[in-house]
Design a protein around this motif. Structure first.
Motif, PDB file in Angstrom:
ATOM      1  N   GLN A 143      59.057  33.434  40.272  1.00 38.91           N
ATOM      2  CA  GLN A 143      57.627  34.308  40.570  1.00 38.91           C
ATOM      3  C   GLN A 143      56.930  34.168  39.545  1.00 38.91           C
ATOM      4  O   GLN A 143      57.242  34.244  38.319  1.00 38.91           O
ATOM      5  N   GLY A 144      55.765  34.855  39.633  1.00 34.96           N
ATOM      6  CA  GLY A 144      54.695  34.795  38.773  1.00 34.96           C
ATOM      7  C   GLY A 144      53.771  35.877  38.885  1.00 34.96           C
ATOM      8  O   GLY A 144      53.451  36.398  40.063  1.00 34.96           O
ATOM      9  N   VAL A 145      52.881  36.300  37.782  1.00 33.83           N
ATOM     10  CA  VAL A 145      51.947  37.481  38.061  1.00 33.83           C
ATOM     11  C   VAL A 145      50.729  36.812  37.681  1.00 33.83           C
ATOM     12  O   VAL A 145      50.472  36.149  36.950  1.00 33.83           O
ATOM     13  N   VAL A 146      49.825  37.078  38.785  1.00 28.90           N
ATOM     14  CA  VAL A 146      48.370  36.755  38.653  1.00 28.90           C
ATOM     15  C   VAL A 146      47.405  37.889  38.638  1.00 28.90           C
ATOM     16  O   VAL A 146      47.743  38.894  39.234  1.00 28.90           O
ATOM     17  N   GLU A 147      46.669  37.819  37.719  1.00 27.07           N
ATOM     18  CA  GLU A 147      45.558  38.811  37.369  1.00 27.07           C
ATOM     19  C   GLU A 147      44.207  38.624  37.990  1.00 27.07           C
ATOM     20  O   GLU A 147      43.998  37.373  37.718  1.00 27.07           O
ATOM     21  N   LEU A 148      43.897  39.308  39.155  1.00 28.21           N
ATOM     22  CA  LEU A 148      42.659  39.002  39.815  1.00 28.21           C
ATOM     23  C   LEU A 148      41.552  39.919  39.668  1.00 28.21           C
ATOM     24  O   LEU A 148      41.809  41.181  39.192  1.00 28.21           O
ATOM     25  N   ALA A 149      40.265  39.622  39.700  1.00 26.84           N
ATOM     26  CA  ALA A 149      39.175  40.483  39.533  1.00 26.84           C
ATOM     27  C   ALA A 149      38.425  40.206  40.901  1.00 26.84           C
ATOM     28  O   ALA A 149      37.945  39.116  41.057  1.00 26.84           O
ATOM     29  N   HIS A 150      38.424  41.334  41.654  1.00 23.69           N
ATOM     30  CA  HIS A 150      37.544  41.242  42.910  1.00 23.69           C
ATOM     31  C   HIS A 150      36.001  41.731  42.844  1.00 23.69           C
ATOM     32  O   HIS A 150      35.846  42.769  42.101  1.00 23.69           O
ATOM     33  N   THR A 151      35.299  41.153  43.382  1.00 20.58           N
ATOM     34  CA  THR A 151      33.853  41.806  43.282  1.00 20.58           C
ATOM     35  C   THR A 151      33.386  41.444  45.068  1.00 20.58           C
ATOM     36  O   THR A 151      33.656  40.735  45.693  1.00 20.58           O
ATOM     37  N   MET A 152      32.849  42.745  45.634  1.00 17.10           N
ATOM     38  CA  MET A 152      32.224  42.826  46.807  1.00 17.10           C
ATOM     39  C   MET A 152      30.812  43.042  46.787  1.00 17.10           C
ATOM     40  O   MET A 152      30.320  44.219  45.837  1.00 17.10           O
TER      41      MET A 152
END
Length: 159
Positions: free
Chosen positions: A125-134
């Protein structure tokens, strides 16, 4: 039948740092969406439910519940990024709502992959950092959020 293709999200190794994923289709928000979400979640804020009261605010009308906006922003990313490949949503960092969402707005989301790292404590498993914009149909940013997710690594031939 020669081949079976299943829609899924990305495995950990498929996330590309710095890649911007644009999610489609958009989602037009209705009055019913807002009232249903607001009442289901026991959020009795007059700004979402009481048209007469909200008419007297600086907005002049009811606004869409910001938690609906946040949920929709994440939801728009699921099919492309995490469907069937996520282990867990680890948490949110900064969440902002720089402009209101109104009934009839159409919302569009995109996600930037900020970082990836293999889990030290969870093999495979791995950790993913996401930046969401709407954004709404006028291109105005209505929500942003950072999020950490724990993702499955791709299956190996051994299992």
């Amino acid at each position: 039948m020669s081949e079976v293709i299943r829609q899924r999200g990305l495995y950990f190794e498929e996330f590309v740092e710095g890649a911007l994923y644009v999610h489609a289709p958009g989602r037009t928000v209705t009055e019913t969406d807002n009232v249903l979400f607001t009442t289901l979640t026991m959020n009795t804020q007059s700004l979402h439910l009481d048209a007469a009261w909200a008419a007297g605010t600086e907005f002049g009308e009811r606004l869409v519940n910001s938690m609906f906006t946040l949920s929709t922003m994440v939801g728009l990313s699921v099919a492309q990024l995490t469907q069937g490949t996520i282990v867990a949503n680890l948490g949110f960092g900064e969440v902002r709502f720089p402009a209101p969402v109104r009934h009839g707005d159409t919302l569009y989301a995109e996600t930037l992959v900020v970082g990836t790292r293999r889990s030290a404590s969870r093999p495979g498993q791995g950790v993913v950092e996401l930046a969401h914009t709407m954004r709404n149909q006028r291109g105005e940013v209505v929500a942003t959020a950072t999020r950490s997710v724990l993702m499955r690594c791709a299956p190996t031939e051994e299992g």
